[in-house]
Motif scaffolding. Structure first.
Motif, PDB file in Angstrom:
ATOM      1  N   SER A  92       0.851  -1.192   0.000  1.00  0.00           N
ATOM      2  CA  SER A  92       0.000   0.000   0.000  1.00  0.00           C
ATOM      3  C   SER A  92       0.885   1.238   0.000  1.00  0.00           C
ATOM      4  O   SER A  92       2.023   1.188   0.480  1.00  0.00           O
ATOM      5  CB  SER A  92      -0.910   0.023   1.227  1.00  0.00           C
ATOM      6  N   VAL A  93       0.387   2.322  -0.508  1.00  0.00           N
ATOM      7  CA  VAL A  93       1.152   3.568  -0.546  1.00  0.00           C
ATOM      8  C   VAL A  93       1.378   4.045   0.884  1.00  0.00           C
ATOM      9  O   VAL A  93       0.413   4.299   1.621  1.00  0.00           O
ATOM     10  CB  VAL A  93       0.403   4.647  -1.346  1.00  0.00           C
ATOM     11  N   PRO A  94       2.631   4.169   1.334  1.00  0.00           N
ATOM     12  CA  PRO A  94       2.898   4.558   2.720  1.00  0.00           C
ATOM     13  C   PRO A  94       2.321   5.916   3.083  1.00  0.00           C
ATOM     14  O   PRO A  94       2.476   6.885   2.343  1.00  0.00           O
ATOM     15  CB  PRO A  94       4.441   4.579   2.789  1.00  0.00           C
ATOM     16  N   GLY A  95       1.627   5.967   4.207  1.00  0.00           N
ATOM     17  CA  GLY A  95       1.147   7.231   4.737  1.00  0.00           C
ATOM     18  C   GLY A  95      -0.087   7.802   4.070  1.00  0.00           C
ATOM     19  O   GLY A  95      -0.573   8.848   4.490  1.00  0.00           O
ATOM     20  N   GLN A  96      -0.603   7.142   3.048  1.00  0.00           N
ATOM     21  CA  GLN A  96      -1.741   7.709   2.336  1.00  0.00           C
ATOM     22  C   GLN A  96      -3.054   7.327   3.010  1.00  0.00           C
ATOM     23  O   GLN A  96      -3.284   6.172   3.362  1.00  0.00           O
ATOM     24  CB  GLN A  96      -1.770   7.230   0.883  1.00  0.00           C
ATOM     25  N   LYS A  97      -3.924   8.319   3.193  1.00  0.00           N
ATOM     26  CA  LYS A  97      -5.257   8.100   3.750  1.00  0.00           C
ATOM     27  C   LYS A  97      -6.284   8.781   2.833  1.00  0.00           C
ATOM     28  O   LYS A  97      -6.100   9.944   2.469  1.00  0.00           O
ATOM     29  CB  LYS A  97      -5.357   8.676   5.161  1.00  0.00           C
ATOM     30  N   PRO A  98      -7.366   8.101   2.448  1.00  0.00           N
ATOM     31  CA  PRO A  98      -7.659   6.711   2.791  1.00  0.00           C
ATOM     32  C   PRO A  98      -6.652   5.755   2.147  1.00  0.00           C
ATOM     33  O   PRO A  98      -6.022   6.085   1.148  1.00  0.00           O
ATOM     34  CB  PRO A  98      -9.059   6.494   2.224  1.00  0.00           C
ATOM     35  N   ARG A  99      -6.558   4.601   2.740  1.00  0.00           N
ATOM     36  CA  ARG A  99      -5.567   3.622   2.320  1.00  0.00           C
ATOM     37  C   ARG A  99      -5.761   3.238   0.849  1.00  0.00           C
ATOM     38  O   ARG A  99      -6.876   3.029   0.387  1.00  0.00           O
ATOM     39  CB  ARG A  99      -5.717   2.385   3.198  1.00  0.00           C
ATOM     40  N   LYS A 100      -4.637   3.156   0.122  1.00  0.00           N
ATOM     41  CA  LYS A 100      -4.692   2.802  -1.291  1.00  0.00           C
ATOM     42  C   LYS A 100      -3.522   1.883  -1.618  1.00  0.00           C
ATOM     43  O   LYS A 100      -2.383   2.151  -1.258  1.00  0.00           O
ATOM     44  CB  LYS A 100      -4.603   4.060  -2.159  1.00  0.00           C
ATOM     45  N   ARG A 101      -3.819   0.796  -2.294  1.00  0.00           N
ATOM     46  CA  ARG A 101      -2.757  -0.128  -2.690  1.00  0.00           C
ATOM     47  C   ARG A 101      -1.976   0.440  -3.873  1.00  0.00           C
ATOM     48  O   ARG A 101      -2.509   1.185  -4.686  1.00  0.00           O
ATOM     49  CB  ARG A 101      -3.339  -1.487  -3.071  1.00  0.00           C
ATOM     50  N   THR A 102      -0.712   0.055  -3.951  1.00  0.00           N
ATOM     51  CA  THR A 102       0.064   0.384  -5.137  1.00  0.00           C
ATOM     52  C   THR A 102      -0.475  -0.425  -6.313  1.00  0.00           C
ATOM     53  O   THR A 102      -1.276  -1.355  -6.130  1.00  0.00           O
ATOM     54  CB  THR A 102       1.549   0.049  -4.928  1.00  0.00           C
ATOM     55  N   GLU A 103      -0.028  -0.108  -7.500  1.00  0.00           N
ATOM     56  CA  GLU A 103      -0.479  -0.866  -8.674  1.00  0.00           C
ATOM     57  C   GLU A 103      -0.114  -2.334  -8.538  1.00  0.00           C
ATOM     58  O   GLU A 103      -0.926  -3.223  -8.826  1.00  0.00           O
ATOM     59  CB  GLU A 103       0.149  -0.272  -9.940  1.00  0.00           C
ATOM     60  N   LEU A 104       1.107  -2.608  -8.081  1.00  0.00           N
ATOM     61  CA  LEU A 104       1.537  -3.991  -7.902  1.00  0.00           C
ATOM     62  C   LEU A 104       0.771  -4.645  -6.758  1.00  0.00           C
ATOM     63  O   LEU A 104       0.374  -5.818  -6.841  1.00  0.00           O
ATOM     64  CB  LEU A 104       3.039  -4.042  -7.630  1.00  0.00           C
ATOM     65  N   GLY A 105       0.559  -3.884  -5.674  1.00  0.00           N
ATOM     66  CA  GLY A 105      -0.203  -4.408  -4.555  1.00  0.00           C
ATOM     67  C   GLY A 105      -1.621  -4.774  -4.943  1.00  0.00           C
ATOM     68  O   GLY A 105      -2.168  -5.784  -4.486  1.00  0.00           O
ATOM     69  N   GLN A 106      -2.245  -3.975  -5.798  1.00  0.00           N
ATOM     70  CA  GLN A 106      -3.599  -4.253  -6.251  1.00  0.00           C
ATOM     71  C   GLN A 106      -3.639  -5.511  -7.107  1.00  0.00           C
ATOM     72  O   GLN A 106      -4.540  -6.351  -6.963  1.00  0.00           O
ATOM     73  CB  GLN A 106      -4.152  -3.060  -7.040  1.00  0.00           C
ATOM     74  N   LEU A 107      -2.673  -5.659  -8.007  1.00  0.00           N
ATOM     75  CA  LEU A 107      -2.605  -6.872  -8.821  1.00  0.00           C
ATOM     76  C   LEU A 107      -2.468  -8.113  -7.945  1.00  0.00           C
ATOM     77  O   LEU A 107      -3.121  -9.139  -8.184  1.00  0.00           O
ATOM     78  CB  LEU A 107      -1.416  -6.795  -9.783  1.00  0.00           C
ATOM     79  N   LEU A 108      -1.631  -8.011  -6.924  1.00  0.00           N
ATOM     80  CA  LEU A 108      -1.411  -9.138  -6.025  1.00  0.00           C
ATOM     81  C   LEU A 108      -2.659  -9.433  -5.199  1.00  0.00           C
ATOM     82  O   LEU A 108      -3.030 -10.592  -4.995  1.00  0.00           O
ATOM     83  CB  LEU A 108      -0.214  -8.844  -5.110  1.00  0.00           C
ATOM     84  N   PHE A 109      -3.315  -8.374  -4.715  1.00  0.00           N
ATOM     85  CA  PHE A 109      -4.542  -8.542  -3.938  1.00  0.00           C
ATOM     86  C   PHE A 109      -5.604  -9.263  -4.768  1.00  0.00           C
ATOM     87  O   PHE A 109      -6.271 -10.191  -4.292  1.00  0.00           O
ATOM     88  CB  PHE A 109      -5.060  -7.174  -3.492  1.00  0.00           C
ATOM     89  N   GLU A 110      -5.773  -8.840  -5.998  1.00  0.00           N
ATOM     90  CA  GLU A 110      -6.772  -9.470  -6.867  1.00  0.00           C
ATOM     91  C   GLU A 110      -6.413 -10.938  -7.131  1.00  0.00           C
ATOM     92  O   GLU A 110      -7.296 -11.798  -7.195  1.00  0.00           O
ATOM     93  CB  GLU A 110      -6.869  -8.703  -8.185  1.00  0.00           C
ATOM     94  N   TYR A 111      -5.133 -11.205  -7.307  1.00  0.00           N
ATOM     95  CA  TYR A 111      -4.672 -12.572  -7.574  1.00  0.00           C
ATOM     96  C   TYR A 111      -4.929 -13.479  -6.373  1.00  0.00           C
ATOM     97  O   TYR A 111      -5.418 -14.606  -6.517  1.00  0.00           O
ATOM     98  CB  TYR A 111      -3.177 -12.532  -7.911  1.00  0.00           C
ATOM     99  N   LYS A 112      -4.637 -12.979  -5.164  1.00  0.00           N
ATOM    100  CA  LYS A 112      -4.740 -13.812  -3.969  1.00  0.00           C
ATOM    101  C   LYS A 112      -6.148 -13.881  -3.391  1.00  0.00           C
ATOM    102  O   LYS A 112      -6.577 -14.941  -2.920  1.00  0.00           O
ATOM    103  CB  LYS A 112      -3.788 -13.287  -2.877  1.00  0.00           C
TER     104      LYS A 112
END
Length: 269
Positions: A92-112
């Motif tokens: 996730s993007v450090p320190g960002q509110k509301p919380r948002k995943r990075t592009e790679l984090g989102q791809l991984l979240f969708e995969y898992k």
């Protein structure tokens, strides 16, 4: 963070100017141990300089460029039982509110977690690209995935990703090298750092130590949180006789960038 760099070629030397943290000078030297280099120095802005001889490695400029491009944006993992470790991005993007995943984090979240298994190819491309551009990782003998802790998955998602990345990088994958010595719960369900460490301490051992004795290993996982799973898996490989263990994860959580209160109030993944 590696901010920018410049490579200037002379008749007998390459001057690599790196603007970033001092660690990147060490990473360049570490990746090219046989190339003579000058002592590094830093000016007030934190710019470091390294000089490499062209006499012994005529293509070193191109290879250093590949390495620096590979390191741009990736995260250096803390020192541990592995030789060197990297995460390709934050989860996730450090320190960002509301919380948002990075592009790679989102791809991984969708995969898992959303069964978008088609994402595996995009993820594997990024893993293999890093391996092929890092002089130490590209010469590893095997890729070893960290065993999953969640038996509810339809298949080994991390292992499948490792297999595809290994095929792309032309490195064999030992999917069953590490085994669990006892039962454990998913690290994702635990919040306390000490509990996470206790959950995986001494958890892994190697099934066939003769196969990896004296060999270099890329130890692969999807998410680095406390680093406990990666550290114990690396310990098992080292005790089995592995010569070098290079850790690599898709993402790293930004736990260390937040206060305990903020962390407890958010869903980990």
């Amino acid at each position: 963070m590696l901010r920018d760099w410049e490579i200037v070629e002379y008749r007998e030397q390459i001057m690599v100017l790196i603007h970033g943290d001092e660690i990147y000078g060490r990473l360049v030297r570490e990746a090219f141990p046989d190339v003579p280099s000058t002592s590094d120095f830093a000016d007030a802005s934190g710019e470091y300089s390294f000089a490499f001889s062209l006499l012994r490695l005529p293509n070193v400029a191109e290879r250093v460029g590949y390495l620096l491009r590979a390191l741009s944006g990736v995260l250096v993992l803390p020192d541990s039982t592995y030789t060197r470790g990297f995460a390709l991005d934050w989860y996730s993007v450090p320190g960002q509110k509301p919380r948002k995943r990075t592009e790679l984090g989102q791809l991984l979240f969708e995969y898992k977690y959303q069964t978008k298994y088609g994402n595996v190819e995009q993820l594997a491309v990024q893993v293999s690209r890093f391996i092929k551009h890092h002089p130490l990782y590209q010469t590893a003998d095997f890729i070893v995935p960290v065993p999953v802790n969640d038996s509810s998955r339809p298949f080994d998602l991390v292992g499948r990703l490792a297999e595809l990345a290994g095929t792309m990088a032309n490195i064999p994958v030992l999917g069953n090298m590490l085994q669990k010595t006892r039962g454990s719960v998913s690290q994702r369900t635990l919040r306390d750092q000490r509990t996470k460490q206790d959950n995986v301490q001494g958890l892994y051992n190697c099934l066939n130590s003769s196969l990896i004795k004296g060999r270099s290993i890329v130890l692969f996982d999807d998410i680095y949180d406390t680093g406990a799973s990666m550290a114990d898996a690396a310990r098992a490989l080292c005790e089995a006789g592995s010569k070098q263990v290079y850790a690599l994860t898709m993402t790293r959580t930004s736990r260390g960038m937040r206060t305990d209160t903020e962390f407890e109030a958010e869903e980990l993944y």
